[in-house]
Design a protein around this motif. Structure first.
Motif: not given
Length: 449
Positions: A350, A376, A403, A428
């Motif tokens: 990201g 992110p 995530v 990230v």
């Protein structure tokens, strides 16, 4: 103030890092004058501090971490002001490796708030203060009141106009210069180096990383004009990798012929950062601070800088790194092969919108067996969908909505002998370490309720 109220207050100002409350160069171009006036209203607490000032493009935080760790190992009460943070804003302010307590931070903000209001009213043409300016003042005030023996201060952006330029350092460190923040700092290595060289002060020793002729030439020119002694240092020689308490160490050769030196920060780029930090420590020792070679050895070996080639889980090996430039990505891939013996693996990626994403992805091309894109957790983060449309990532890239989903996909795709790498942004790295279950503190939502 409560801690949540303090966060709401400090996040309510212009913030170039998060991309809020400012336009163009405004937040940077204001320079350090406002910070000086605010410190003057507080009695100039920073004047009694012994400081190391570290600028550059890549490796500033690593150099700060190594110097601070060596000073702590020497028994010095050591403050460190670094940025950005991974999980909690308090990480930016530490003494002897411990982040500032929430209520201490809130109390400092409450004391600072009326001075900010008064200075803003008295100088309306100055424009709004920035979050970084206020954080810098808070750090210097806290370090002074806690009577630290040494304050290690990382530059925020550039140098010439950075708020941290208010300090009078004992030593200046300058790390590797790369193309970054070009809309603010300039579009050439020479222009960026000139901005970074703005922290050089008359007759103050400078330790600089060996690097491009363009950047080093600027440093030499400015040092000569300021009568500042310059030492340009080459990366320390690699001797191999080792493990201690399930943590990788890098073994390098000490620059004075003193044998092997363990470094807790790993990767080829850290050999250069360790060289800069080692020479800063020796300069401080020459100036009377008791950082001997034994303290350097102990401190460098114990140094930890989360989110930088950090192992967050095993089986499969999962590593996070906040690299967000092509040069940093290249160093990460080399580090994976050199230190961990890993040649390939799935990548969770990201990035923020102002980064050189295509070149970063090119650097990852030889490593990635699969690319999983995530957004992110950052105001300037690319959504995976926009990244795919913008850069034509139609074949090898998959999109994860969270995530946690990205981590599950990457780990499921990881074959024996491979490792999962999460990179592209420090945000990230933070998100994946949290999803992997690494213990961490979480800030309250400033605007909740």
């Amino acid at each position: 103030m409560t801690y949540a109220e303090a966060l709401r207050w400090i996040y309510g100002f212009a913030d170039l890092e998060r991309g809020v409350g400012h336009a163009g160069r405004e937040a940077y171009a204001a320079g350090p004058a406002r910070t000086r006036r605010l410190l003057r209203a507080l009695g100039d607490p920073h004047r009694g501090l012994i400081c190391v000032h570290v600028g550059g493009s890549k490796g500033k935080g690593s150099v700060c971490t190594l110097v601070a760790s060596a000073a702590e190992a020497a028994g010095l009460r050591t403050g460190a002001y670094t940025q950005p943070h991974l999980h909690s804003f308090r990480e930016r302010f530490a003494i002897d490796g411990r982040a500032i307590e929430p209520q201490t931070f809130a109390d400092l903000c409450q004391r600072l708030a009326p001075h900010v209001e008064s200075m803003t009213g008295a100088n309306p043409d100055d424009g709004p203060y920035s979050t970084f300016e206020l954080a810098t003042v808070l750090a210097l005030l806290w370090f002074a009141e806690q009577q630290v023996d040494l304050a290690v201060i990382e530059v925020g952006l550039g140098g010439r106009l950075d708020a941290t330029r208010v300090i009078d350092p004992a030593v200046v460190g300058l790390t590797t210069i790369v193309l970054e923040h070009t809309r603010v700092l300039g579009d050439s290595l020479e222009a960026i180096a000139r901005e970074k060289a703005g922290i050089i002060k008359p007759q103050v020793p400078v330790v600089a990383a060996a690097q491009s002729d363009e950047a080093l030439g600027v440093f030499r020119e400015v040092c000569e004009a300021q009568a500042a002694p310059l030492t340009a240092v080459e990366p320390l020689n690699w001797e191999g990798a080792a493990w201690h308490d399930a943590r990788p160490l890098m073994m390098v050769r000490a620059p004075d012929g003193g044998g092997s030196l363990p470094v807790g920060l790993v990767g080829p780029h850290q050999r250069q950062n360790a060289a800069v930090a080692w020479h800063i420590c020796r300069e401080l020792a020459d100036q009377g601070l008791s950082i001997d070679r034994g303290a350097i050895r102990a401190g460098f070996g114990a140094a930890e800088w989360p989110g930088r080639l950090e192992v967050v889980t095993g089986d499969p090996l999962t590593i996070v790194d906040g690299a967000h430039t092509p040069e940093a990505i290249e160093a990460v891939v080399t580090g994976l092969r050199e230190v961990f013996g890993v040649q390939r693996g799935p990548v969770i990626f990201g990035a923020l919108r102002d980064k050189r994403v295509p070149v970063m992805l090119d650097e990852l091309g030889g490593f990635a067996t699969q690319m999983v894109l995530v957004k992110p957790d950052h105001p300037r983060g690319w959504t995976p969908e926009r990244m795919v449309r913008r850069y034509g990532l139609t074949q090898q890239a998959e999109i994860a909505s969270t995530v946690e989903e990205a981590l599950w996909q990457a780990r499921a795709a990881c074959r024996p002998g491979e490792a999962v790498l999460a990179t592209g942004s420090l945000a990230v790295a933070a998100d994946v370490r949290a999803a992997a279950g690494v213990p961490h503190e979480v800030d309250p939502e400033p605007w909740a309720g």
